[in-house]
Design a protein around this motif. Structure first.
Motif, short mmCIF file in Angstrom:
data_model
loop_
_atom_site.label_atom_id
_atom_site.label_comp_id
_atom_site.label_asym_id
_atom_site.label_seq_id
_atom_site.Cartn_x
_atom_site.Cartn_y
_atom_site.Cartn_z
N GLY A 118 -21.70 8.93 39.68
CA GLY A 118 -22.02 7.95 40.63
C GLY A 118 -20.54 7.97 41.73
N SER A 119 -20.31 6.34 42.47
CA SER A 119 -19.28 6.12 43.10
C SER A 119 -18.40 5.11 42.67
CB SER A 119 -19.55 6.32 45.04
OG SER A 119 -20.68 5.54 45.17
N VAL A 120 -17.53 4.28 43.48
CA VAL A 120 -16.98 3.40 43.38
C VAL A 120 -15.93 2.78 44.07
CG1 VAL A 120 -15.65 4.17 41.19
CG2 VAL A 120 -16.35 1.54 41.26
N ARG A 121 -15.99 1.05 45.04
CA ARG A 121 -15.00 0.64 45.40
C ARG A 121 -14.12 0.17 45.04
NH1 ARG A 121 -16.42 3.61 50.58
NH2 ARG A 121 -14.61 2.98 51.06
N VAL A 122 -13.47 -0.26 44.71
CA VAL A 122 -12.19 -0.95 44.54
C VAL A 122 -11.41 -1.55 45.92
CG1 VAL A 122 -10.14 -1.90 42.53
CG2 VAL A 122 -12.23 0.54 42.06
N GLY A 123 -10.46 -2.76 45.51
CA GLY A 123 -9.96 -3.24 46.56
C GLY A 123 -8.92 -3.71 45.84
N ALA A 124 -7.46 -3.42 46.31
CA ALA A 124 -6.51 -3.92 45.70
C ALA A 124 -5.21 -4.05 46.39
CB ALA A 124 -5.41 -3.42 44.07
N VAL A 125 -4.34 -5.31 45.99
CA VAL A 125 -2.80 -5.54 46.55
C VAL A 125 -2.01 -4.24 46.11
CG1 VAL A 125 -2.76 -7.73 46.91
CG2 VAL A 125 -2.44 -7.26 44.43
N THR A 126 -1.02 -4.24 46.37
CA THR A 126 -0.11 -3.08 45.94
C THR A 126 0.65 -2.64 44.43
OG1 THR A 126 0.46 -2.88 48.28
CG2 THR A 126 1.54 -1.64 46.74
N GLY A 127 1.05 -3.81 43.54
CA GLY A 127 1.11 -3.98 42.89
C GLY A 127 -0.19 -3.50 42.04
N ALA A 128 -1.66 -4.32 41.93
CA ALA A 128 -2.34 -4.03 40.98
C ALA A 128 -2.82 -2.85 41.16
CB ALA A 128 -3.12 -5.22 41.57
N ALA A 129 -2.68 -2.18 42.54
CA ALA A 129 -3.05 -0.17 42.30
C ALA A 129 -2.79 0.08 41.84
CB ALA A 129 -2.43 -0.18 44.10
#
Length: 313
Positions: free
Chosen positions: A103-114
């Motif tokens: 499947g697919s998953v979309r994640v958003g993150a600030v730089t440090g968390a990424a």
């Protein structure tokens, strides 16, 4: 018998019909095909007669050594193989989706968390979900929360802006962000030994725009030290821009600890962290999902891996 049936007639064929056609074609014996399908031979013979009645012509020739497909029988047996193979693939794909392996998953993150949590979680997910499609967007918290609210992300790792209706979201876990100050190798401050915030006064900076947590944290630290915030500033959220700028100047780039470790570890000796004490801590970012919007099993699996990583000391 009649000529070859039209598509309306063929639409009356069922999966059990196709399974029998494939089995007879494969084994050449009605009795073996019946055994493979857990049927009695008389039941298989009646089903074949039903198929030939629907099609309108014989599909197999009987001879002492078994059964051989006619030209029409070869067509239907071949198509039966394609149909059944497609169903098997669909069942396997559906099982993979249900188990969070596809499947697919979309994640958003600030730089440090990424860098600190999302990338390691993706790497842990990959061996068990090689067909997964993961989208990761790195950006400021305001943009990420807007995207989460609009359904663009399954979950985010960011801060909750003050104007956000937090009742709409589930905040699962938080993590403080430790700031490091990066400079080029050979920077004048590296000869000064242990440094304080006041020692950084007078140098240029490359940093995120006003209003972002990192920018606010740096400015608050300067004010707490009794000095005016930096004035010579290149505003940029791009790591590449930051690295390019500090590599060819005496500017300083404040970044999350995990980002600093990554850059210093992969920058071929071009960058180093300044030994500044005390350190600078920003307000925590959080792992966030929308309360009313369900996510796929794959997204649930990745979210769990992120959460497990954030729980480690």
């Amino acid at each position: 018998m009649r000529g070859m049936a039209n598509s309306d007639t063929l639409s009356q064929l069922r999966l059990r019909h196709y399974r029998l056609l494939q089995a007879i074609s494969q084994y050449g014996q009605l009795s073996v095909a019946a055994d493979m399908l857990s049927m009695t031979q008389p039941a298989a013979s009646r089903m074949l007669a039903e198929i030939e009645r629907l099609v309108g012509e014989p599909l197999f020739r009987r001879h002492p050594k078994g059964m051989q497909a006619t030209a029409s029988g070869e067509v239907l047996a071949r198509r039966a193989g394609w149909i059944l193979s497609g169903i098997d693939e669909a069942e396997a794909e559906l099982a993979a989706v249900r188990e969070g392996r596809r499947g697919s998953v979309r994640v958003g993150a600030v730089t440090g968390a990424a860098v600190a949590h999302v990338v390691p979680a993706i790497q842990a997910l990959t061996p068990e979900a090689r067909a997964a499609e993961v989208h990761l967007e790195v950006g400021p918290s305001g943009r990420l929360m807007t995207g989460l609210d609009a359904g663009e992300f399954d979950f985010t790792l960011c801060r909750v802006p003050s104007q956000t209706d937090s009742q709409m979201f589930e905040i699962l876990r938080g993590h403080e962000e430790d700031v490091r100050f990066l400079v080029r190798v050979g920077h004048p401050l590296l000869d000064r030994g242990p440094l304080t915030i006041r020692d950084l006064d007078g140098y240029g900076w490359v940093i995120m725009a006003p209003g972002t947590p990192l920018r606010q944290g740096v400015e608050d630290a300067w004010l707490s030290a009794g000095i005016a915030p930096p004035r010579e500033i290149l505003n940029s959220a791009s790591l590449l821009v930051s690295m390019a700028h500090i590599r060819t100047s005496d500017a300083i780039a404040p970044v999350a600890r995990e980002v600093g470790d990554l850059i210093c570890g992969t920058g071929r000796g071009a960058f180093v962290e300044l030994p500044v004490t005390p350190g600078l801590l920003l307000s925590p970012y959080h792992l966030i999902r929308h309360r009313s919007r369900p996510i796929s099993p794959l997204a649930e699996r990745l979210l769990t891996l992120v959460m497990d990583g954030m729980a480690k000391p």
